[in-house]
Design an enzyme around this catalytic site. Structure first.
Site, PDB file in Angstrom:
ATOM      1  N   TRP A   1      -2.789  -0.259  18.209  1.00  0.00           N
ATOM      2  CA  TRP A   1      -2.051   0.195  17.029  1.00  0.00           C
ATOM      3  C   TRP A   1      -2.288   1.704  16.873  1.00  0.00           C
ATOM      4  CZ3 TRP A   1       1.550  -2.438  14.623  1.00  0.00           C
ATOM      5  CH2 TRP A   1       2.030  -1.980  13.389  1.00  0.00           C
TER       6      TRP A   1
ATOM      7  N   ASP B   1       1.524   9.821  11.387  1.00  0.00           N
ATOM      8  CA  ASP B   1       1.878  10.015   9.979  1.00  0.00           C
ATOM      9  C   ASP B   1       1.836   8.687   9.217  1.00  0.00           C
ATOM     10  OD1 ASP B   1       4.204   8.673  10.722  1.00  0.00           O
ATOM     11  OD2 ASP B   1       5.554  10.358  10.342  1.00  0.00           O
TER      12      ASP B   1
ATOM     13  N   GLU C   1      10.339  -4.885   2.859  1.00  0.00           N
ATOM     14  CA  GLU C   1       9.954  -3.500   3.162  1.00  0.00           C
ATOM     15  C   GLU C   1      11.191  -2.601   3.076  1.00  0.00           C
ATOM     16  OE1 GLU C   1       8.951  -2.651   7.377  1.00  0.00           O
ATOM     17  OE2 GLU C   1       7.092  -1.813   6.594  1.00  0.00           O
TER      18      GLU C   1
ATOM     19  N   GLU D   1       3.215   5.896  10.880  1.00  0.00           N
ATOM     20  CA  GLU D   1       2.485   5.518  12.089  1.00  0.00           C
ATOM     21  C   GLU D   1       3.206   6.029  13.339  1.00  0.00           C
ATOM     22  OE1 GLU D   1       0.060   2.229  10.391  1.00  0.00           O
ATOM     23  OE2 GLU D   1       1.925   1.134  10.635  1.00  0.00           O
TER      24      GLU D   1
HETATM   25  C1  BGC Z   1       4.730   1.451   7.742  1.00  0.00           C
HETATM   26  C2  BGC Z   1       3.428   1.926   7.141  1.00  0.00           C
HETATM   27  C3  BGC Z   1       2.726   0.786   6.418  1.00  0.00           C
HETATM   28  C4  BGC Z   1       2.610  -0.450   7.288  1.00  0.00           C
HETATM   29  C5  BGC Z   1       2.112  -1.658   6.524  1.00  0.00           C
HETATM   30  C6  BGC Z   1       4.439   0.261   8.624  1.00  0.00           C
HETATM   31  O1  BGC Z   1       5.607  -0.129   9.220  1.00  0.00           O
HETATM   32  O2  BGC Z   1       5.334   2.483   8.489  1.00  0.00           O
HETATM   33  O3  BGC Z   1       3.671   2.982   6.245  1.00  0.00           O
HETATM   34  O4  BGC Z   1       1.459   1.207   5.988  1.00  0.00           O
HETATM   35  O5  BGC Z   1       3.862  -0.764   7.823  1.00  0.00           O
HETATM   36  O6  BGC Z   1       2.891  -1.908   5.396  1.00  0.00           O
END
Ligand code: BGC
Length: 379
Positions: free
Chosen positions: A120, A178, A333, A181
């Protein structure tokens, strides 16, 4: 009496979604205190510092200090259990390098580093800064009696805060992934804002004024390298914006919401990243699930609009989120209703399954927006 422009906080979609958001976050908190990112999406069955810090903040705003307290204790225990990892990273960073294993952005719910940490993009500084910022906010509320309940945090929390502050000071110049990710070879504007806010918080909590000096240097760095034509940009090597730039004002306060630089940045975010109907995208060219409109970012724009006096705009953001909720009162999300890259949606569904739902961080930001519009009595 209501303030001009407020609406009564009676039953209705918003009140229902506030209630289900509190339930989703409560149910997503492990006995350890860590918050799962999303209980039903295998890739997100971990506890991220970033997501968790905002969940704790939202729970504090809504009178759930005990939940926030348990999260901060969990972070402190987790960080102290990995002291060697962190001090090694500090020593290696002093030589300008990145340790083989950096302190991760996400841990298992019981606070372990996941077995295959390299699988990751774990080297992300913003979550550690955000944690320090949220911890100070939590402790201030407790001190001022605004969030009663829960137990008093112990000295080990401050030990952990000191360790994290040392880590951020040592690594602040290094490129890292960032908050999405991605792009691990850049220095990201919202990351630096989180680090700066975290160091300011730690200066205060630990009575170490030198940390505030480092935070001020980072803010100067943001103005020197991350502004183009009076507008903040996503990272130091682009002219594009990213919706996470809203965080510079809220909550990190590296620039005031009504500062002309922030006003210009928010205007570009609205021009470039607001999709049909009013949801907010992360950045142009995003291909994760096609680059749809994100719940948490729409809440952020609403929060910004509320704080800058545009309450009607803030309510329209909340209404958009109300419409994006599932029948159970769950928030995803992102929505794939108007993706930037329709062909990429299916690719991600095949790879990781349908969009993560319910995402605790989406619910947390909904609670933050709702609180900015109409603080509700603790239920
Ligand atoms: C997002 C992150 C987040 C993570 C868990 C990722 O896809 O880009 O900002 O912390 O998911 O929610």
């Amino acid at each position: 009496m209501l303030n001009p422009g407020t609406t009564p906080a009676g039953p209705g979609p918003s009140a229902d979604l506030v209630a289900s958001s509190l339930t989703v976050i409560r149910d997503g908190q492990h006995l350890s205190g860590g918050y799962v990112a999303c209980p039903s999406y295998p890739t997100y069955r971990y506890a991220w510092l970033r997501d968790g810090a905002f969940c704790a903040y939202a729970m504090d705003l809504h009178g759930r200090a005990g939940s926030a307290d348990a999260f901060h204790r969990w972070v402190a225990r987790t960080v102290l259990a990995h002291r060697n990892l962190i001090t090694t990273a500090v020593h290696v960073a002093a030589a300008g390098a990145v340790a083989g294993t950096m302190p991760p952005t996400r841990y298992t719910l019981t606070g372990e580093v996941e077995a295959d940490v390299g699988a990751w993009p774990n080297f992300q500084l913003d979550g550690y800064g955000t944690w320090l910022w949220a911890l100070r906010d939590h402790l201030r509320r407790r001190t001022h009696g605004a969030a009663p309940g829960g137990s008093v945090l112990s000295g080990s929390v401050l030990d952990a805060a000191g360790l994290v502050a040392d880590y951020l000071v040592a690594t602040r110049h290094l490129p890292c992934f960032d908050c999405w990710e991605e792009s691990g070879d850049r220095r990201h504007t919202s990351t630096l804002a989180a680090v700066s806010a975290g160091l300011d918080a730690a200066a205060d909590l630990l009575d170490r004024p030198a940390l505030a000096g480092v935070a001020a240097e980072l803010r100067a760095d943001l103005d020197a390298r991350h502004l183009r034509g009076g507008c903040y940009v996503k990272h130091d090597a682009t002219d594009a914006v990213d919706a996470s730039l809203l965080w510079l004002a809220l909550p990190f306060g590296v620039v005031a919401p009504d500062d002309p630089r922030m006003v210009a940045t928010a205007a570009r975010i609205r021009a470039d990243l607001v999709g049909p109907g009013g949801g907010v995208r992360r950045y142009l060219g995003d291909e994760f699930y096609g680059g749809g409109q994100w719940i948490l970012l729409t809440a952020w724009l609403g929060w910004y609009r509320a704080v800058t006096g545009d309450r009607a705009g803030a309510r329209s953001c909340r209404d958009w989120i109300d419409r994006a909720a599932t029948g159970e009162g769950w928030l995803p999300e992102q929505t794939s209703a108007a993706p930037q890259d329709p062909a990429a949606v299916e690719h991600w569904v095949r790879r990781w399954g349908p969009v993560a739902t319910p995402l605790l961080w989406s619910h947390a930001m909904y609670l933050v927006l709702d609180h900015a519009l109409e603080p509700r009595a603790a239920r």
